[in-house]
Design a protein around this motif. Structure first.
Motif, PDB file in Angstrom:
ATOM      1  N   TRP A   1      57.096  -4.639  18.009  1.00  0.00           N
ATOM      2  CA  TRP A   1      56.552  -5.921  18.453  1.00  0.00           C
ATOM      3  C   TRP A   1      55.027  -5.982  18.358  1.00  0.00           C
ATOM      4  O   TRP A   1      54.425  -7.000  18.651  1.00  0.00           O
TER       5      TRP A   1
ATOM      6  N   PHE B   1      55.489  -8.667  12.683  1.00  0.00           N
ATOM      7  CA  PHE B   1      55.901  -9.437  13.856  1.00  0.00           C
ATOM      8  C   PHE B   1      54.871 -10.510  14.203  1.00  0.00           C
ATOM      9  O   PHE B   1      55.229 -11.629  14.572  1.00  0.00           O
TER      10      PHE B   1
ATOM     11  N   PRO C   1      54.900  -6.645  25.152  1.00  0.00           N
ATOM     12  CA  PRO C   1      56.257  -7.028  24.718  1.00  0.00           C
ATOM     13  C   PRO C   1      56.652  -8.446  25.109  1.00  0.00           C
ATOM     14  O   PRO C   1      57.624  -8.981  24.570  1.00  0.00           O
TER      15      PRO C   1
ATOM     16  N   ALA D   1      60.738  -7.088  24.828  1.00  0.00           N
ATOM     17  CA  ALA D   1      60.334  -7.652  23.540  1.00  0.00           C
ATOM     18  C   ALA D   1      61.502  -8.343  22.854  1.00  0.00           C
ATOM     19  O   ALA D   1      61.324  -9.417  22.250  1.00  0.00           O
TER      20      ALA D   1
ATOM     21  N   THR E   1      61.581 -12.300  22.029  1.00  0.00           N
ATOM     22  CA  THR E   1      61.743 -12.739  20.642  1.00  0.00           C
ATOM     23  C   THR E   1      62.940 -13.667  20.504  1.00  0.00           C
ATOM     24  O   THR E   1      62.883 -14.670  19.774  1.00  0.00           O
TER      25      THR E   1
END
Length: 518
Positions: A22, A27, A130, A357, A361
């Motif tokens: 992450w 990312f 995160p 994380a 996401t």
């Protein structure tokens, strides 16, 4: 010396997870580029005020060459704190066209917002926490959906500028920072006054924490030291005083309307589907609460201080400021985003950080998907309605009436200023512009009698809940010699008698265009 021992400590502790997925470049690219996805499909970004802004830009660029525009509008250049996109279109529109140029600018705003947040997080924590992806969907919060383009651009730039402020302090380049941030503050002010305000609050909060942490100063000494450090941002106070004078009476109204503030507080991600948007917004507040009570999480103090200062500003500011509405709660998404990127996890528990994380996401992916679906639906409806403008001659004078529900439905209003596209595509006149003293460079030369010259004359509601007027009342009061066409968008069906002297020229689902017969 760096920004302060607290930031240095954060960065040193970040080494353990600096190479986590992450925190990777791919990312970061996913978050920044992914934030642009919802805007790719619609030909015209479905943001409430955007057509009105487009009309102003069109007049700004084409007034000298159009006798129709000269009949209806005037445009007066002035150094006001609301010029960001207005200046960009001067450069971009001649290259790619006005509508595409504005879409490119609008596409860039969420990416700049997310990029600014990630830059701040990396500067404070030494890598991305995160939880960073949780904040990214706030690029599509209420102010952006309302089409506050200059505001949204200025806030995104302010976040990037704040990351630069922190970096220069960490590198011990405070004198250079003082030299650079005088013009930076002016640039932000003229983009939109709020960008300068956000930068000032963030910088003051970070300096306050650094002052107390670095030398152990008491609050009075730390406040004075922080204010002195932020004096390099004070240059815009001079044009601000002029703006207050030019805004006229009543430029600050709607103080301490706590029920209205609470209404926006519970809906930071309000868009179309309440069953999705409301829990998503509440999840952000839940994340802050969770970070406060879980010992494995903590807040970076420099960012937490800025979020607290913006919270106080939301509470204290009025609803209207310098003729701009929603002056107080525009700050809510920014402070939420900053507070979320302030959250960090215990670096020793890599598994816990990875779970955070993944959850963050997934939240970003789901919000991006639902936002994209919402914008695709809105864009298709707008295109169907805008196709009707092909029936208009150049210079057409159009009165638009836009229906509003009684129940204040959750779905965001998108067509309130769609009629301004008459100006963009036909050099015509519509009754939905909002020339505001001190903030809008557009002036009306053509002024139909009664309220039909400006916003909110286009808004109609059913008789059961009317706060402005009904479609029948508006059509009865319409000074027909001053207009050529009537455009009904999502209104109740008018009484049959109101159609006398009107001839239907175009119709689609929930939208009808009529020509006024002489």
């Amino acid at each position: 010396m760096g920004q302060g021992g607290q930031i240095e400590s954060e960065r040193e502790q970040g080494a353990g997870t600096r190479h986590a997925w992450w925190n990777s470049t791919w990312f970061v690219a996913l978050l920044v580029l992914g934030s642009m996805v919802p805007l790719l499909w619609p030909s015209l970004p479905p943001l409430l005020d955007l057509p009105g802004h487009l009309a102003r830009y069109h007049v700004q660029l084409s007034l000298d060459g159009s006798p129709w525009l000269q009949r209806y509008y005037e445009f007066h250049c002035a150094p006001v704190g609301n010029l960001g996109v207005d200046l960009l279109v001067e450069v971009i529109a001649p290259l790619v066209g006005l509508e595409l140029g504005v879409k490119l600018v609008v596409l860039a705003i969420p990416a700049l917002f997310v990029g600014g947040l990630l830059a701040i997080a990396r500067e404070v924590h030494g890598r991305l926490p995160p939880t960073a992806a949780l904040a990214a969907p706030l690029a599509y919060a209420t102010p952006f959906l309302y089409g506050f383009l200059n505001f949204s651009l200025s806030v995104a730039l302010a976040l990037l500028a704040f990351a630069w402020w922190l970096r220069l302090a960490r590198l011990g380049r405070r004198r250079l920072r003082g030299i650079l941030f005088m013009p930076v503050s002016l640039l932000l002010y003229f983009t939109h006054i709020y960008g300068w305000g956000v930068l000032g609050l963030l910088c003051f909060g970070a300096e306050l924490v650094a002052s107390r942490d670095r030398r152990g100063r008491g609050w009075p000494s730390a406040l004075i030291s922080s204010a002195v450090a932020c004096l390099v941002l004070a240059a815009p106070l001079i044009p601000l005083l002029g703006a207050i004078r030019n805004a006229g009476g009543g430029s600050f109204t709607g103080w301490f309307d706590l029920p209205l503030k609470f209404r926006w507080l519970v809906a930071p991600l309000r868009d179309r589907w309440k069953w999705l948007d409301l829990p998503a917004g509440m999840l952000l507040f839940a994340a802050l609460l969770f970070a406060r009570i879980d010992p494995r999480l903590h807040f970076a103090q420099p960012l937490a201080a800025g979020a607290v200062l913006m919270s106080l500003a939301c509470l204290v500011l009025p609803f209207y400021m310098l003729n701009s509405a929603l002056a107080d709660m525009r700050l809510l998404p920014v402070l939420l985003a900053v507070a979320i990127v302030a959250i960090d996890s215990d670096r020793s528990d890599r598994r816990f950080a990875a779970r955070l994380a993944i959850a963050a996401t997934l939240f970003f992916v789901v919000r991006t998907a639902t936002q994209s679906a919402s914008f695709a639906l809105a864009g298709r409806q707008q295109d169907e309605r805008l196709d009707q403008l092909d029936q208009l001659p150049q210079g057409a004078r159009v009165v638009a009436l836009v229906g509003r529900d009684c129940d204040d439905s959750w779905a965001a209003v998108r067509d309130g200023h769609l009629a301004s596209m008459v100006t963009v595509r036909r050099d015509g006149f519509s009754n939905d512009q909002w020339p505001g003293q001190g903030i809008n460079l557009l002036r009306l030369r053509y002024r139909p009698p009664g309220p039909f010259a400006t916003d909110p004359s286009e808004m109609v509601q059913p008789a059961a809940c009317v706060t402005n007027w009904t479609v029948d009342q508006a059509l009865s009061a319409l000074p027909r010699p001053w207009f050529d066409y009537v455009w009904l968008l999502g209104t109740e069906p008018p009484r049959p008698a109101q159609f006398h002297g009107l001839r239907l020229v175009a119709q689609s689902a929930d939208a009808s265009l009529y020509r006024i017969e002489r």
